[in-house]
Write an enzyme that holds these catalytic residues in place. Sequence first.
Site, short mmCIF file in Angstrom:
data_model
loop_
_atom_site.label_atom_id
_atom_site.label_comp_id
_atom_site.label_asym_id
_atom_site.label_seq_id
_atom_site.Cartn_x
_atom_site.Cartn_y
_atom_site.Cartn_z
CB CYS A 91 -1.10 -0.43 1.15
SG CYS A 91 -2.11 -1.12 0.82
CG HIS A 225 -3.58 2.65 1.46
ND1 HIS A 225 -3.94 2.32 -0.72
CD2 HIS A 225 -3.78 1.71 1.73
CE1 HIS A 225 -4.18 0.66 0.31
NE2 HIS A 225 -4.05 0.97 1.48
CG ASN A 255 -6.46 -1.42 0.90
OD1 ASN A 255 -5.82 -1.41 0.09
ND2 ASN A 255 -5.92 -1.56 2.07
#
Lengths: 300, 300
Positions: A91, A225, A255
Amino acid sequence: MGASDVEVARIAQKTGIRSRPIVGTGEFTSDLAFRATSALLERRNLSASNVDTLIVCTQTPDHLIPGVSSRLHGKLNMSTSCYAIDINQGCSGFVYGVQMAAAMLRGSSAKQAILVNADCYSRLTRQDDLTTRLIFGDAATASLFSAQPGGLRLVYSRCYSDGSGYDEFIAHNSALQINPDKQRGIYMDGAGILTFALRVVPEAIVNALADTGLKLEQICTFAFHQANSFVIGKLAYKLRLRPDQVPQNCAELGNTVSASIPLLLIDQSPRFKSGDLIMAVGFGVGLSWGVTLLECIDPL
Amino acid sequence: MGASDVEVARIAQKTGIRSRPIVGTGEFTSDLAFRATSALLERRNLSASNVDTLIVCTQTPDHLIPGVSSRLHGKLNMSTSCYAIDINQGCSGFVYGVQMAAAMLRGSSAKQAILVNADCYSRLTRQDDLTTRLIFGDAATASLFSAQPGGLRLVYSRCYSDGSGYDEFIAHNSALQINPDKQRGIYMDGAGILTFALRVVPEAIVNALADTGLKLEQICTFAFHQANSFVIGKLAYKLRLRPDQVPQNCAELGNTVSASIPLLLIDQSPRFKSGDLIMAVGFGVGLSWGVTLLECIDPL
């Protein structure tokens, strides 16, 4: 509703993630990477043969040997003079990748670099682990870097690591090390990762402001993020950011690992005006995190 | 001798590889990487906390998520201000890694970078495939890069790729893509790789000489990737190199993937004199290759 439906609803409520893209059967990271890169080349009217640096950031490659960048290089019929490599980062992979691409442009002979951020985490979530299965989306982005002024200008970049948290987000039995006590797939210590993010992300932003002499209110957009809405909300609250400074896109996309920040930048780009400062903040597996400060040069 | 013994003897005769190191049960790439990096830090009397960039080149990570660099970062208790990342590259991984480490020093804020080249290919060779099982050695090296003059100076670097040869060296069923017709493990098209190496390596060397204005005889040492003695002999013959220009160490170490060039440089370093030019040439899986020209500044 059965017990599972209740759980699904509870997770959607908490994370704010209602849907996420999942790769089709027979599709792999190289396929997503190919589509994203082809679209970029077409949009920029650029020939693949003019790209001299190809960096593919992924943690879910088709094969360990060779990397996805090799497959992509072949599919796009790129030049043999191209530096093509995979990097492994989760990430924080956009922030890490931007720093690397920029270093290649400034510190080597690279002139046109493409950074691809591509992952299919859905292939490594465990069937019974709803907390990961319901949040990760499969996606790829491709970003072009060149010394030519235009688009977004890199002002500042700083990356961090803390390998003492290696086990807090790990895909067991995914490569060479076999743990017979674990199923193959992703294990996330959700509470540990949350505590980590709420500690290191504000610190890294404070560092970035100190390093650049800027104030929080001078940053138009924080491109966090897109872990989930809960984490982003907590970060915004802790930093006292205005809602308009903290756009989100995880409700529909989930995500999307290292693709989440560039996907958000694409979404938000119609809002950007010349001179706007955008701070991209990646954090996650590794543990690993970083801050990239961008200035809008050419608004869309 | 049984049929298998005859085959083993034939392969050893052809490749010149008589032995190779293999990791122990319960040992993984991160363990080799840890030992090599610890030894480097001790030898250079350097604290891990002063390293700001850690690049681990491997195709055989412990896990897909996170990378070996995260494990190493944690084990060495490195600074959170460190940029830590894995790159995926095979036998060209030292040349690719040097170009990246140099770009990070020149084009970002990096001051002390460590490049680790570490692989355990033995874990991915197939039991019945003697042509790969008898040639690959497991090994790791750690190399320090800084802007301080000393050791070997990077004069020139150029990397190449050809993804159209993706399938010529591939580890099937090693990550996300599953091919039910194949066993898990490495498949090498030996003849294809040989043809490729004999074509591209001399070309890349000719390019490097043209780019730098040097002549073949000015290069003291060609540090070829130690694929096997047969390939190295063919390359030396094709380029009309003197035997003293082409040292080898694969008889005892085998093909140690991206660690083979730095292992050879360590072996040869007592021979290097100030001003000596050393050309390192990596080639292999991807397909991927490159040339690094180094000048000896401080002889041992």
